[in-house]
Design a protein around this motif. Structure first.
Motif, PDB file in Angstrom:
ATOM      1  N   ARG A 162       0.834  -1.204   0.000  1.00 34.51           N
ATOM      2  CA  ARG A 162       0.000   0.000   0.000  1.00 34.51           C
ATOM      3  C   ARG A 162       0.870   1.257   0.000  1.00 34.51           C
ATOM      4  O   ARG A 162       0.518   2.253  -0.625  1.00 34.51           O
ATOM      5  CB  ARG A 162      -0.937  -0.012   1.213  1.00 34.51           C
ATOM      6  N   GLY A 165       1.500   2.585  -3.239  1.00 37.35           N
ATOM      7  CA  GLY A 165       0.390   3.131  -4.021  1.00 37.35           C
ATOM      8  C   GLY A 165      -0.638   2.113  -4.457  1.00 37.35           C
ATOM      9  O   GLY A 165      -1.580   2.435  -5.191  1.00 37.35           O
ATOM     10  N   ILE A 166      -0.477   0.863  -4.019  1.00 40.69           N
ATOM     11  CA  ILE A 166      -1.432  -0.164  -4.437  1.00 40.69           C
ATOM     12  C   ILE A 166      -2.609  -0.161  -3.456  1.00 40.69           C
ATOM     13  O   ILE A 166      -2.415  -0.363  -2.262  1.00 40.69           O
ATOM     14  CB  ILE A 166      -0.745  -1.542  -4.492  1.00 40.69           C
ATOM     15  N   PRO A 167      -3.838   0.086  -3.936  1.00 36.84           N
ATOM     16  CA  PRO A 167      -4.993   0.134  -3.031  1.00 36.84           C
ATOM     17  C   PRO A 167      -5.187  -1.183  -2.284  1.00 36.84           C
ATOM     18  O   PRO A 167      -4.775  -2.247  -2.765  1.00 36.84           O
ATOM     19  CB  PRO A 167      -6.170   0.406  -3.971  1.00 36.84           C
ATOM     20  N   PRO A 183      -2.600   4.873   3.160  1.00 37.52           N
ATOM     21  CA  PRO A 183      -1.213   4.774   2.687  1.00 37.52           C
ATOM     22  C   PRO A 183      -1.087   4.856   1.164  1.00 37.52           C
ATOM     23  O   PRO A 183      -0.202   5.537   0.650  1.00 37.52           O
ATOM     24  CB  PRO A 183      -0.767   3.391   3.184  1.00 37.52           C
ATOM     25  N   ASP A 184      -1.992   4.184   0.449  1.00 30.70           N
ATOM     26  CA  ASP A 184      -1.884   4.199  -1.017  1.00 30.70           C
ATOM     27  C   ASP A 184      -2.230   5.577  -1.582  1.00 30.70           C
ATOM     28  O   ASP A 184      -1.677   5.993  -2.595  1.00 30.70           O
ATOM     29  CB  ASP A 184      -2.753   3.102  -1.648  1.00 30.70           C
ATOM     30  N   ALA A 238       0.827   7.674  -1.204  1.00 34.66           N
ATOM     31  CA  ALA A 238       1.823   7.343  -2.236  1.00 34.66           C
ATOM     32  C   ALA A 238       1.451   8.023  -3.549  1.00 34.66           C
ATOM     33  O   ALA A 238       2.301   8.622  -4.208  1.00 34.66           O
ATOM     34  CB  ALA A 238       1.922   5.831  -2.409  1.00 34.66           C
ATOM     35  N   ALA A 239       0.177   7.942  -3.904  1.00 38.11           N
ATOM     36  CA  ALA A 239      -0.256   8.553  -5.162  1.00 38.11           C
ATOM     37  C   ALA A 239      -0.100  10.073  -5.112  1.00 38.11           C
ATOM     38  O   ALA A 239       0.134  10.717  -6.134  1.00 38.11           O
ATOM     39  CB  ALA A 239      -1.707   8.170  -5.462  1.00 38.11           C
ATOM     40  N   ALA A 295      -1.122   1.854 -10.552  1.00 38.36           N
ATOM     41  CA  ALA A 295      -2.107   2.213  -9.521  1.00 38.36           C
ATOM     42  C   ALA A 295      -1.982   3.699  -9.196  1.00 38.36           C
ATOM     43  O   ALA A 295      -2.985   4.407  -9.077  1.00 38.36           O
ATOM     44  CB  ALA A 295      -1.898   1.366  -8.267  1.00 38.36           C
ATOM     45  N   GLN A 296      -0.742   4.172  -9.068  1.00 45.15           N
ATOM     46  CA  GLN A 296      -0.554   5.599  -8.769  1.00 45.15           C
ATOM     47  C   GLN A 296      -1.018   6.470  -9.927  1.00 45.15           C
ATOM     48  O   GLN A 296      -1.641   7.511  -9.728  1.00 45.15           O
ATOM     49  CB  GLN A 296       0.919   5.886  -8.463  1.00 45.15           C
TER      50      GLN A 296
END
Ligand SMILES: Nc1ncnc2c1ncn2[C@@H]1O[C@H](COP(=O)(O)OP(=O)(O)O)[C@@H](O)[C@H]1O
Ligand SMILES: [Mg+2]
Lengths: 439, 251
Positions: free
Chosen positions: A394, A397-399, B74-75, B78-79, B107-108
């Motif tokens: 996560r 950046g992975i949901p 958290p994700d 990151a994005a 994903a980002q």
């Protein structure tokens, strides 16, 4: 307890007895087959469907699960079966031959009979074997005894199936899919026999599509793998059937033979995949894998008995289970090593990943070793998703949902990769993603 | 870029307070070093920035480009451009490194409303970044970090950082476990990413890394507080005198 007191039959057992009485004349077979069918239904009447006080069904109480038994499915309409086939493909894009069994009956007109013949593979309607002289010799049963309740339920009601033989030394170039299709609701009960002559090689896919409604699916596969032959089989039990899915394999291996199997269960209310493997010749190898995914109220049962009756054989058993909701996973694996089966190498591992607190895994790996010079081991683990791994993914950046999918796939793919039949990998991973997205 | 105000945080499980009032402002283009003795809370601060839920913020706030960072998953962080190079990168068996990189990058991009990378574009980016960091294609074929040496793991972290092009890079003891050559490769990789639009927080126990990645500001963290702030000469002074003065000062 020897002389068992008569039991009070359940609704499902009454239904099964009535189903048998009504269909007796349509069920194929020579006189000895009919006698075996009678005995089998008698077993259901006298001892009931398998239930939790029968050791092998301790965790998978079919008697409690089956509230009623639907009639057998009607003879298939070929056009309707074709429609189901077109709508559902478990291995889309895979180049393969296909053999179709619809509503319990072999369908030559929907099967690749001629291309298979050109590869040295002959197909026969299993009912022809049953109707021939001494038809009952074609009714294999597990070496551990003819009493297995699932096999009895099968024997009583076999509607049909296919007998497939691969000629000596023939290496079938494409995978062969035996697909069971339900084009109408009702129970589907089949027997199939897969014969590999000496040195033959076959990659088999076993799939089950369509809706049987309240009817159970009960399929028994009898694999005869002769000396030097290699059979790899992938069984896919997927879809949200509300009735029982009962699958049985009985494998008999000659010398220098290789048998590989992977049983894949996903999202099915009550599924039991039971395999009986018998080594009858030396220097043979069996590699048995299982991948189960169950959520909600599902039960996924992988049961296995490997009999090392001769020396110098290897077996490897590796099972993975992912459970969510209030689902129950079962792994029962037994390796028997006979007194003279020296130099046996057996290694059994079962691992479960629990995605919820109410899910429950019953792991029962067992070794029964009567020889002294053997190498056998077993292990069992149960755990949850590692939060640190999840956080790492996560943080990149992975949901969360996608990160969980990656970790579940990673967990299961260990077994799929070790099975090593690359043509099924993509299809199986897709089924894992489907299950994770939909259950 | 980053504004930390009066941050207090404790371990969620046993409520032990670790951070006790941190104030820190990092502007775009700056490199800040955070030094401090073991156990002073450096990794805790980095985990809180990345969003690990082992910790509970009890007071204060963190703004990341004006956004309340603590409200993001958290994700999402990151994005939004946050990257933490972990002190101990984790091995993930069964997840192929390339697959992981592709999934993370896309994903980002998706979260930011950008297009998915084409396979050739993705491959080219990975190959270029890997060549600069001396990461072999053989390493990339393995499951994520599995069987990587300590130094390989650190290089893989910087590889991820290069590919994800974050706005704020937090490096937690990226120098530990590196020999001189590896330290140079990693530092070069980090320096390549220095830009007026990007900020860096370099956490380290030793001054040695700061010879390679020269900081604009150096902070000393002790017992959950920043007890001194200075320029790069502060790092040299710490190297000579150790942390003893600051540990006492914080007590
Ligand atoms: N998840 C945790 N559980 C228990 N103790 C923790 C946890 N995280 C940090 N700590 C404790 O908090 C203190 C600060 O740790 P850390 O932030 O790792 O320090 P540093 O990185 O400066 O060495 C240490 O005493 C450490 O043991
Ligand atoms: Mg630390």
């Amino acid at each position: 307890m020897n002389a068992s007191a008569p039991i009070k039959n359940t609704q499902a057992e009454d239904d099964l007895i009535a189903r048998f009485d009504a269909g007796r004349d349509q069920l194929a077979g020579s006189a000895d087959v009919s006698a075996r069918r009678e005995a089998a239904v008698g077993q259901i009447r006298d001892r009931g469907l398998p239930h939790r006080r029968v050791e092998e069904y301790k965790y998978s109480d079919l008697r409690a699960f089956m509230k009623s038994a639907a009639p057998l499915a009607p003879k298939a309409d070929v056009a309707a079966a074709r429609d189901v086939l077109q709508a559902t493909d478990c291995f889309s894009g895979l180049d393969r031959y296909r053999i179709v069994i619809a509503n319990g009956d072999f369908q030559p007109e929907l099967s690749d009979v001629e291309p298979l013949a050109a590869e040295g593979v002959s197909l026969t309607d299993f009912n022809e074997l049953l109707s021939g002289p001494d038809g009952a010799t074609n009714l294999a049963f597990p070496k551990t005894g003819p009493q297995d309740g699932t096999v009895a339920l099968n024997t009583a009601f076999i509607q049909g199936g296919v007998a497939l033989s691969v000629g000596e030394g023939k290496v079938v170039t494409k995978p062969v899919e035996v697909v069971h299709v339900a084009s109408a609701e009702g129970a589907a009960v089949t027997r199939s026999r897969i014969d590999l002559a000496k040195g033959a090689q076959l990659r088999l896919l076993e799939t089950f599509i369509g809706d049987t409604g309240d009817g159970e699916l009960n399929a028994v596969f009898d694999y005869q793998v002769a000396d030097g032959a290699t059979l790899a089989t992938t069984r896919l039990v997927v879809g949200n059937a509300r009735s029982a899915r009962l699958l049985t394999s009985i494998a008999t291996l000659g010398a220098d033979a290789t048998f590989k199997s992977l049983g894949f269960i996903a999202g099915t209310r009550f599924a039991r995949n039971q395999q009986f493997v018998n080594f009858t010749g030396e220097n043979s190898e069996a590699k048995i894998y299982g991948v189960s995914m169950a959520g909600g109220e599902d039960l996924a049962d992988q049961t296995l008995i490997v009999d090392h009756a001769v020396p110098h054989c290897n077996s490897r058993e590796f099972f993975k289970t992912v459970l969510d909701g209030r689902a129950k996973g079962v792994y029962q694996g037994r390796i028997n090593v006979a007194p003279h089966a020296q130099k046996t190498d057996g290694e059994m591992m079962t691992q479960a990943l629990l995605l919820s607190e109410e899910a429950e895994m019953a792991n029962k790996p067992e070794l029964e070793i009567f020889a002294d010079d053997v190498l056998c081991a077993h292990g069992a683990t149960s755990g949850e998703i590692d939060e640190d791994l999840l956080f790492y993914l996560r943080a990149r950046g992975i949901p969360e949902a996608e990160a969980r999918t990656l970790l579940v796939l990673a967990f299961l793919s260990e077994a799929i990769e070790e099975f090593g039949e690359e043509y099924v990998t993509e299809g199986l991973e897709e089924r894992v993603r489907d299950w994770l997205a939909s259950h | 870029m980053l504004e930390i105000k009066n941050l207090h945080a404790r371990i969620a499980e046993d409520e032990t307070e670790i951070l006790r009032g941190i104030d820190l402002t990092v502007k775009a283009g700056e490199v800040h070093a955070i030094m401090g003795p073991n156990g002073s809370g450096k990794s805790t601060l980095s985990y809180i920035l990345a969003g690990k839920d082992d910790y509970e913020v009890t007071e204060g706030e963190i703004l990341f480009n004006g956004v309340n960072l603590l409200e993001l998953e958290p994700d999402e962080r990151a994005a939004a451009g946050m990257f933490l190079a972990f002190q101990y990168p984790i091995e993930i068996p069964g997840v192929a490194t390339m697959e992981f990189l592709k999934t993370a990058m896309n994903a980002q991009r998706k979260a930011r409303g950008e297009d998915t990378l084409s396979i050739p574009d993705f491959m080219k980016r990975v190959k270029d970044a890997a060549a600069h960091l001396n990461v072999s294609m053989d390493m990339l074929k393995r499951p994520l970090n599995v069987g990587f040496s300590g130094g390989e793991k650190k290089r893989a972290e910087i590889l991820q950082m290069s590919l994800l092009e974050p706005k704020l890079c937090v490096l937690d003891e990226t120098d530990s476990g590196l020999d001189i050559d590896a330290l140079r490769i990693v530092s070069d990789g980090v320096n390549k990413l220095r830009s007026p639009e990007r900020a860096m927080v370099v956490i380290t126990h030793y001054q040695r890394l700061l010879d390679h990645i020269v900081p604009d500001v150096v902070h000393v963290l002790s017992r959950g507080r920043i007890v001194k702030t200075g320029d790069k000469s502060l790092a040299l002074e710490l190297e000579k005198n150790g942390y003893a003065d600051y540990v006492d000062a914080a007590a």
